[in-house]
Design a protein around this motif. Sequence first.
Motif, PDB file in Angstrom:
ATOM      1  N   TYR A  98      67.806  46.124 -31.233  1.00  0.00           N
ATOM      2  CA  TYR A  98      67.105  44.938 -30.769  1.00  0.00           C
ATOM      3  C   TYR A  98      65.846  45.335 -30.002  1.00  0.00           C
ATOM      4  CZ  TYR A  98      70.956  41.607 -31.621  1.00  0.00           C
ATOM      5  OH  TYR A  98      71.903  40.792 -32.172  1.00  0.00           O
ATOM      6  N   GLN A  99      64.972  44.374 -29.859  1.00  0.00           N
ATOM      7  CA  GLN A  99      63.860  44.529 -28.925  1.00  0.00           C
ATOM      8  C   GLN A  99      64.336  44.022 -27.565  1.00  0.00           C
ATOM      9  OE1 GLN A  99      60.364  42.649 -30.671  1.00  0.00           O
ATOM     10  NE2 GLN A  99      61.207  43.188 -32.658  1.00  0.00           N
ATOM     11  N   TYR A 100      64.614  44.946 -26.672  1.00  0.00           N
ATOM     12  CA  TYR A 100      65.155  44.598 -25.368  1.00  0.00           C
ATOM     13  C   TYR A 100      64.012  44.302 -24.398  1.00  0.00           C
ATOM     14  CZ  TYR A 100      69.528  46.356 -27.268  1.00  0.00           C
ATOM     15  OH  TYR A 100      70.636  46.536 -28.049  1.00  0.00           O
ATOM     16  N   ASP A 131      62.041  48.049 -28.728  1.00  0.00           N
ATOM     17  CA  ASP A 131      63.310  48.712 -29.036  1.00  0.00           C
ATOM     18  C   ASP A 131      63.307  50.200 -28.677  1.00  0.00           C
ATOM     19  OD1 ASP A 131      61.708  49.758 -31.052  1.00  0.00           O
ATOM     20  OD2 ASP A 131      63.004  49.138 -32.704  1.00  0.00           O
ATOM     21  N   VAL A 142      72.417  45.135 -20.457  1.00  0.00           N
ATOM     22  CA  VAL A 142      71.245  44.791 -21.272  1.00  0.00           C
ATOM     23  C   VAL A 142      71.467  45.149 -22.729  1.00  0.00           C
ATOM     24  CG1 VAL A 142      68.779  45.214 -21.598  1.00  0.00           C
ATOM     25  CG2 VAL A 142      69.733  45.102 -19.291  1.00  0.00           C
ATOM     26  N   VAL A 143      72.022  46.332 -22.971  1.00  0.00           N
ATOM     27  CA  VAL A 143      72.225  46.790 -24.343  1.00  0.00           C
ATOM     28  C   VAL A 143      73.285  45.933 -25.029  1.00  0.00           C
ATOM     29  CG1 VAL A 143      71.564  49.135 -23.732  1.00  0.00           C
ATOM     30  CG2 VAL A 143      73.979  48.484 -23.689  1.00  0.00           C
ATOM     31  N   ASP A 144      73.355  46.031 -26.336  1.00  0.00           N
ATOM     32  CA  ASP A 144      74.319  45.247 -27.100  1.00  0.00           C
ATOM     33  C   ASP A 144      74.805  46.089 -28.263  1.00  0.00           C
ATOM     34  OD1 ASP A 144      75.867  43.100 -27.721  1.00  0.00           O
ATOM     35  OD2 ASP A 144      74.229  41.726 -28.162  1.00  0.00           O
ATOM     36  N   TYR A 185      66.591  51.276 -27.433  1.00  0.00           N
ATOM     37  CA  TYR A 185      67.513  51.645 -28.506  1.00  0.00           C
ATOM     38  C   TYR A 185      67.302  53.101 -28.918  1.00  0.00           C
ATOM     39  CZ  TYR A 185      69.310  52.143 -33.229  1.00  0.00           C
ATOM     40  OH  TYR A 185      69.949  52.606 -34.336  1.00  0.00           O
ATOM     41  N   ALA A 230      58.769  42.885 -25.028  1.00  0.00           N
ATOM     42  CA  ALA A 230      60.080  43.462 -25.322  1.00  0.00           C
ATOM     43  C   ALA A 230      59.870  44.524 -26.397  1.00  0.00           C
ATOM     44  CB  ALA A 230      61.057  42.400 -25.817  1.00  0.00           C
ATOM     45  N   CYS A 288      65.249  43.946 -35.674  1.00  0.00           N
ATOM     46  CA  CYS A 288      65.146  43.749 -34.244  1.00  0.00           C
ATOM     47  C   CYS A 288      65.167  42.276 -33.908  1.00  0.00           C
ATOM     48  CB  CYS A 288      63.865  44.382 -33.697  1.00  0.00           C
ATOM     49  SG  CYS A 288      62.404  43.978 -34.647  1.00  0.00           S
ATOM     50  N   THR A 339      65.289  41.092 -17.453  1.00  0.00           N
ATOM     51  CA  THR A 339      66.297  40.143 -17.903  1.00  0.00           C
ATOM     52  C   THR A 339      66.670  39.218 -16.761  1.00  0.00           C
ATOM     53  OG1 THR A 339      68.080  41.685 -17.311  1.00  0.00           O
ATOM     54  CG2 THR A 339      67.250  41.767 -19.568  1.00  0.00           C
TER      55      THR A 339
END
Length: 286
Positions: free
Chosen positions: A182-184, A143, A210-212, A146, A141, A21, A188
Motif C-alpha cells: 500500500y501507499q502508507y 509505499d 500503520v502497516v497491513d 513497504y 503517501a 497500491c 495517520t
Amino acid sequence: MSARKAVAAALCLSLALAPGCAAPPRAPGGGAGREARGMGGGVTDRDVEVAESLGAPEDILAAMRRGEWPTARSKRNVRVAEAAEDHLSGRYGERFRATRVLVSTGFMPEPDTITCAVETGEHAGETCVASVSYAEEPVWADDYLYLRLHGEYERKLGDIARDAFGDLPEGSWVMEAKMLDYQYPAATPDAQGGAREVAPDASLEDAGTVVDGYLWVFVSPEHQLAEGDFDARAGRVRDALDALDVHVYWEVSQITRPLDGAEFTMEWSRYAEYSWNSTGVFRGDE
C-alpha cells in the motif's frame, strides 16, 4: 466476513485505485484539482530531464528544449513528478527518479500518482509509488515503508506459522504471509482526532498499527488433525501474532475438500471447505 474475504476486498480496492497500491486518505476539502505548488516559471534543464524520464514524445521534448511548455498538461505532469522526487528524497534521504505520472483530470478529485525508480540506498533498483492530494498543503503517501519493512514483516509471520505447524509432514500444510504493498501515509489519525507522524525510518515495531497484511495457513485434507490438536496449534498462532503487535489479518483452516488428483497448493486451498477454522484481526499495539 472471513479474513480471506476481507483481505481480498482490500486488495481489489487497492488495485482499482492504483496498480499495486492503495490511495492515501483524501485531504479534507481538497483534491487534485487544486493547483500544485511549483507550477510557476519557464522550462528548466531539470524539466527537460524529467520529461525524458517520463517518456514524453519527441515533439513535447523539442518544444521544451526551445524553452516552451507545449501544453498545461505536460507542465503539470513534469512539475508533479519533480515534487514527488523532492518529497521522497527529502523524506528518505535517497535519490528517486520519476518514470510515470497519473494526474487527476476528472470532475471528482483524486490523488495524483507518481511512480519512481529508487536510485540510491538499500532499495536501489526497486520501484516506489507516491500519491499526493491537495488542500492547504499537499498530503503525501507512498509505499517506501513497504519496501523497507515487508521482508521483516513476512519473515516474522512465516516463523510464527512454522513454529505452530512445522513439525507436520512436508507437503501437509501451506501458508502465505504477506504485507500489503500500500501507499502508507506520512501521518495517520490518532485516537484524539489529531495526526500521528510515521517516521521515515520507523521500525516494524513503531509502525505496527500503520502497516497491513495477512497470514493464511491451510492443512491438507489428506492430513486431518484432531480438533484439539488443531485448536492448540491455532492458539499458538493467535498468541504469537498478538504479541507481535502488528496489524494483521489471520486465518488457520483444516481443509476437508478432497484433492481428487489436484495439487495441494495455496491457490487450491484459498476457497476450499474446512472442518476446523480460526480467524481474526490484530490491529497492533493500540
